[in-house]
Design a protein around this motif. Structure first.
Motif, PDB file in Angstrom:
ATOM      1  N   ILE A 108      27.837  45.098  48.200  1.00 25.76           N
ATOM      2  CA  ILE A 108      28.293  44.315  46.899  1.00 25.76           C
ATOM      3  C   ILE A 108      28.341  45.709  45.855  1.00 25.76           C
ATOM      4  O   ILE A 108      27.476  46.377  45.814  1.00 25.76           O
ATOM      5  N   SER A 109      29.613  45.805  45.103  1.00 19.76           N
ATOM      6  CA  SER A 109      29.708  46.555  44.057  1.00 19.76           C
ATOM      7  C   SER A 109      30.219  45.599  42.565  1.00 19.76           C
ATOM      8  O   SER A 109      31.052  44.827  42.991  1.00 19.76           O
ATOM      9  N   TYR A 110      29.530  45.586  41.604  1.00 18.87           N
ATOM     10  CA  TYR A 110      29.966  45.045  40.645  1.00 18.87           C
ATOM     11  C   TYR A 110      30.338  45.770  39.323  1.00 18.87           C
ATOM     12  O   TYR A 110      30.317  47.091  39.413  1.00 18.87           O
ATOM     13  N   ASP A 281      30.260  39.385  22.097  1.00 19.44           N
ATOM     14  CA  ASP A 281      29.127  38.338  22.458  1.00 19.44           C
ATOM     15  C   ASP A 281      28.755  38.268  23.657  1.00 19.44           C
ATOM     16  O   ASP A 281      27.874  37.323  24.006  1.00 19.44           O
ATOM     17  N   GLY A 282      28.635  39.342  24.700  1.00 20.81           N
ATOM     18  CA  GLY A 282      28.200  39.426  25.687  1.00 20.81           C
ATOM     19  C   GLY A 282      28.494  40.362  26.755  1.00 20.81           C
ATOM     20  O   GLY A 282      29.243  41.386  26.293  1.00 20.81           O
ATOM     21  N   ILE A 283      28.285  40.268  28.063  1.00 21.08           N
ATOM     22  CA  ILE A 283      28.849  41.402  28.997  1.00 21.08           C
ATOM     23  C   ILE A 283      29.245  40.403  30.117  1.00 21.08           C
ATOM     24  O   ILE A 283      28.705  39.467  30.459  1.00 21.08           O
ATOM     25  N   VAL A 284      30.580  40.914  30.792  1.00 18.15           N
ATOM     26  CA  VAL A 284      31.088  40.287  31.785  1.00 18.15           C
ATOM     27  C   VAL A 284      30.884  41.156  33.146  1.00 18.15           C
ATOM     28  O   VAL A 284      30.951  42.238  32.966  1.00 18.15           O
ATOM     29  N   ILE A 285      30.152  40.317  34.075  1.00 10.96           N
ATOM     30  CA  ILE A 285      29.993  41.078  35.065  1.00 10.96           C
ATOM     31  C   ILE A 285      30.646  40.584  36.340  1.00 10.96           C
ATOM     32  O   ILE A 285      30.925  39.136  36.563  1.00 10.96           O
ATOM     33  N   LYS A 286      31.684  41.255  37.135  1.00 10.25           N
ATOM     34  CA  LYS A 286      32.365  40.733  38.126  1.00 10.25           C
ATOM     35  C   LYS A 286      32.053  41.514  39.398  1.00 10.25           C
ATOM     36  O   LYS A 286      31.870  42.725  39.393  1.00 10.25           O
ATOM     37  N   VAL A 287      32.441  40.843  40.598  1.00 11.92           N
ATOM     38  CA  VAL A 287      32.357  41.328  42.053  1.00 11.92           C
ATOM     39  C   VAL A 287      33.549  42.420  41.813  1.00 11.92           C
ATOM     40  O   VAL A 287      34.700  41.692  41.510  1.00 11.92           O
ATOM     41  N   ASP A 288      33.444  43.393  42.191  1.00  8.83           N
ATOM     42  CA  ASP A 288      34.559  44.514  42.090  1.00  8.83           C
ATOM     43  C   ASP A 288      35.516  44.238  43.035  1.00  8.83           C
ATOM     44  O   ASP A 288      36.607  44.592  42.872  1.00  8.83           O
ATOM     45  N   GLU A 294      38.167  36.903  46.561  1.00  6.83           N
ATOM     46  CA  GLU A 294      38.828  35.848  47.281  1.00  6.83           C
ATOM     47  C   GLU A 294      37.889  35.003  48.054  1.00  6.83           C
ATOM     48  O   GLU A 294      37.820  33.649  48.168  1.00  6.83           O
ATOM     49  N   GLU A 295      36.945  35.397  48.838  1.00  3.81           N
ATOM     50  CA  GLU A 295      36.134  35.002  49.418  1.00  3.81           C
ATOM     51  C   GLU A 295      35.009  33.971  48.624  1.00  3.81           C
ATOM     52  O   GLU A 295      35.022  32.916  49.110  1.00  3.81           O
ATOM     53  N   LEU A 296      34.888  34.528  47.552  1.00  3.70           N
ATOM     54  CA  LEU A 296      33.914  33.613  46.661  1.00  3.70           C
ATOM     55  C   LEU A 296      34.787  32.688  46.005  1.00  3.70           C
ATOM     56  O   LEU A 296      34.185  31.534  45.837  1.00  3.70           O
ATOM     57  N   SER A 302      35.776  27.758  36.697  1.00  2.00           N
ATOM     58  CA  SER A 302      35.471  29.299  36.558  1.00  2.00           C
ATOM     59  C   SER A 302      35.454  30.012  37.753  1.00  2.00           C
ATOM     60  O   SER A 302      34.975  29.246  39.007  1.00  2.00           O
ATOM     61  N   PRO A 303      35.509  31.297  37.565  1.00  2.53           N
ATOM     62  CA  PRO A 303      35.311  31.800  39.218  1.00  2.53           C
ATOM     63  C   PRO A 303      33.839  32.089  39.625  1.00  2.53           C
ATOM     64  O   PRO A 303      32.962  32.040  38.730  1.00  2.53           O
ATOM     65  N   ARG A 304      33.903  32.056  40.901  1.00  6.16           N
ATOM     66  CA  ARG A 304      32.327  32.287  41.388  1.00  6.16           C
ATOM     67  C   ARG A 304      31.906  33.601  41.459  1.00  6.16           C
ATOM     68  O   ARG A 304      30.777  34.118  42.010  1.00  6.16           O
ATOM     69  N   TRP A 305      32.924  34.550  41.145  1.00  4.91           N
ATOM     70  CA  TRP A 305      32.518  36.225  41.465  1.00  4.91           C
ATOM     71  C   TRP A 305      32.497  36.691  39.904  1.00  4.91           C
ATOM     72  O   TRP A 305      32.612  38.009  40.071  1.00  4.91           O
ATOM     73  N   ALA A 306      32.395  36.054  39.108  1.00  7.28           N
ATOM     74  CA  ALA A 306      32.083  36.538  37.663  1.00  7.28           C
ATOM     75  C   ALA A 306      31.097  35.450  36.919  1.00  7.28           C
ATOM     76  O   ALA A 306      30.968  34.462  37.322  1.00  7.28           O
TER      77      ALA A 306
END
Ligand SMILES: NC(=O)c1cnc(N)c2cc(Br)sc12
Length: 318
Positions: A108-110, A281-288, A294-296, A302-306
């Motif tokens: 995984i890379s974020y 107001d925060g940080i957004v972390i996403k699967v790159d 798509e798999e997630l 809301s997305p499961r990948w973020a």
């Protein structure tokens, strides 16, 4: 000046002024003084008045429309504008990481991005031309605020490539503009805005684009609808593409190869955020990886990948 010279001079000025505008508002590296920009813009306005047949909708003179709207019309978003699940502490982030690894394995890379505290908007381009902009609304239906978004100087009226696509970003008001606006409101004995987010939202919901234009709004782009069609394979690649197309993206983003690196980035910006010229107001972390996104997949909203790590609410000093 005869007609054919006027036509080539209009084209030359439109290109020159668009480039100067890009250098100033997107790169923050102006190559000419403001007085030179204003002189050329005045010359272009005069030529377009004398030869209206050479006027184009993406001309730098067309940022502030004439009419005051009666109301905003509705816009259906082609792809829904999702919201983000929230994380409030380290354990929430570690749980998110566990869920992702369970679903797509350990390679995984974020990518971490600053969560801009503004108003989510969507911009649609047809063959490279900016044709429509809308608020998020309920995620499926928003309000058409095209005229107001055109006044944001960092938004390109024409892309560097004739792409037809929809992009997403966050409109915001820089803190310095917010303070100046509230000072002027207080001098006029008007109610000040509570924070830059409300000021940005209030400014973009003005029916008169001249008011929106006076509010010094800005915009960071962070997403492309149907990113896959553009050939990008990662979120970070999508952000690089947005920059290549002429959009303003936030440069503080960072690729993270582990949740430890994500936690480090979160810690760093929890400390540093006051140094920014705008509120986050925060940080957004996403699967790159887009294929892993798509798999997630996504839940209903809301997305499961973020996930959005939310900073603790700041104590309001009264
Ligand atoms: N960089 C990003 O993805 C980002 C930044 N700032 C925001 N307020 C939001 C909101 C969503 Br939804 S994504 C996102």
């Amino acid at each position: 000046m005869d007609r054919s010279n006027a036509e080539s001079r209009v084209k030359e000025l439109q290109e020159l002024l668009s480039r100067y505008n890009y250098e100033y508002h997107v790169l923050d590296k102006p190559s000419v003084p403001d007085v030179e920009y204003d002189k050329l813009l005045h010359e272009l306005k005069q030529l377009e008045e004398e030869y209206p047949e050479f006027l184009t909708p993406d001309s730098p003179t067309q940022r502030i429309g004439g009419s005051v709207l009666e109301q905003f019309s509705k816009v259906n978003h082609k792809t829904p504008m999702l919201s983000l699940g929230n994380a409030f502490n380290e354990q929430d982030l570690r749980d998110f990481d566990k869920r992702v690894r369970k679903a797509v394995g350990d390679k995984i890379s974020y990518i971490c991005e600053l969560k801009i505290d503004g108003l989510a908007v969507s911009l649609r381009y047809e063959k490279g031309l900016f044709v429509q902009g809308a608020t998020r609304g309920d995620g499926s239906v928003g309000e058409d605020i095209t005229a107001n978004l055109k006044t944001i100087r960092s938004i390109p009226l024409r892309l560097n490539k004739p792409f037809s696509l929809e992009v997403r970003g966050e409109a915001f008001m820089p803190r310095s503009s917010f303070l100046q606006l509230n000072k002027e409101k207080e001098e006029r004995e008007e109610l000040p805005f509570a924070n830059p987010r409300n000021a940005a939202a209030g400014s973009l919901r003005q029916l008169d684009p001249r008011i929106a234009s006076s509010r010094n709004l800005d915009l960071f782009l962070y997403g492309i609808g149907e990113l896959g069609e553009t050939g990008a394979e990662t979120q970070s690649g999508g952000l690089d593409l947005l920059s290549e197309l002429g959009f303003k993206t936030n440069k503080e983003r960072r690729k993270c190869e582990s949740i430890e690196e994500v936690l480090q980035y979160v810690e760093e910006w929890t400390e540093k955020r006051a140094e920014l010229e705008y509120d986050i107001d925060g940080i957004v972390i996403k699967v790159d990886s887009l294929s892993q996104q798509e798999e997630l997949g996504t839940t209903v909203k809301s997305p499961r990948w973020a996930i959005a790590f939310k900073f603790p609410a700041e104590e309001v000093v009264t």
